[in-house]
Design an enzyme around this catalytic site. Structure first.
Site: not given
Length: 302
Positions: A99-100
């Site tokens: 989840k960057r």
């Protein structure tokens, strides 16, 4: 070069829709197995390997949530890296659930960290809420390598209503009102039109929760060229019919199941000594049974 989205499409066609989530807490590992290792990370890695051994032939891919490994420090990240590599040795696909969502050179560095080297994965998860310039650096790397990503669009958690379901009036008209997640979907659909595999789906897909069937069906209708990573199955209330609403012609998505598979042994009668004596083989067999059950439930309603 065959893109990973094509490989995933083919894996779904061959093995079904299950994505096994290796979000592995030490609490999920049988105690008798933990005692065999010098640290928790080694026990988690051994557990992961046993689950991969018995499920790689009946699941489309794996999703590995990095937070469970970061918690264990350097040894945990080593277990994370070895888990990714082991999945690849089994000729299976892996989604790094990281989840960057940063921009510019920071995004480039993240992309290089998770598309190459010790943490290399086939797909990653991304957050789009800093804007498309947080997605584009990943796309440039992905196009060269055939990699992919799943971008958070309409997730399965209760808090998604705080932002994702909010309606927004388009600035150039007084008539067009959309939910925020649809604005994300529109951007992804445009990308999918420019960068797609031979299967017809974009290299970058979307994360769409399956716990609101009517809403899910509308999302699938609106975004036919997006491949979906589908959370919310099992523990979060989604079922086979909910997941099926997000599929298209029997494909176009993988359904993530984590705890319902990797902790299945805890809900299974344990012979001779109870849970404390449950061995790795027993836990792995329960996980396979749960994965097959999930796969068959979805196939049955299609």
């Amino acid at each position: 070069m065959t893109s990973n989205i094509d490989k995933l499409f083919n894996a779904v066609a061959e093995k079904g829709h299950v994505c096994v989530g290796l979000d592995t807490s030490i609490d999920y590992v049988p105690l008798v197995e933990i005692k065999k290792h010098s640290n928790n990370a080694e026990a988690v890695l051994a557990y992961n390997k046993s689950l991969i051994d018995v499920t790689h032939d009946i699941c489309a891919c794996y999703k590995v949530q990095i937070a469970y490994y970061e918690e264990m420090g350097i040894e945990g990240l080593r277990a994370y890296s070895e888990t990714l590599k082991y999945i690849k040795r089994k000729n299976s696909l892996v989604i790094a659930d990281i989840k960057r969502g940063d921009i510019a050179d920071t995004a480039v560095r993240y992309a290089k960290a998770h598309f190459y080297g010790d943490f290399e994965a086939d797909f990653v998860t991304l957050s789009p809420y800093m804007g498309m310039d947080s997605i584009e650096p990943w796309l440039k790397e992905a196009e060269v390598l055939g990699k992919g990503a799943f971008v958070l669009m309409r997730t399965s958690n209760a808090g998604m209503k705080d932002f994702q379901q909010r309606t927004i009036k388009e600035p150039l008209t007084t008539e067009s009102v959309k939910r925020l997640y649809d604005i994300v979907g529109d951007k992804l659909a445009t990308l999918a039109g420019e960068y797609r595999g031979s299967c017809g789906y974009g290299l970058f897909g979307a994360v769409i929760g399956c716990n609101e069937r009517e809403e899910a069906a509308k999302i699938r209708e609106n975004y036919p060229n997006l491949f979906f990573l589908i959370p919310g199955y099992g523990a979060q209330g989604g079922g086979a019919l909910d997941a099926a609403a997000l599929l298209r012609n029997g494909n176009g998505g993988v359904v993530n199941a984590s705890r319902s598979i990797i902790t299945a042994w805890k809900k299974t009668a344990v012979p001779d000594g109870g849970a404390e004596q449950a061995c790795l083989e027993f836990a792995a067999a329960a996980a396979r049974e749960a994965a097959v059950k999930t796969r068959d439930e979805i196939l049955e309603v299609l």
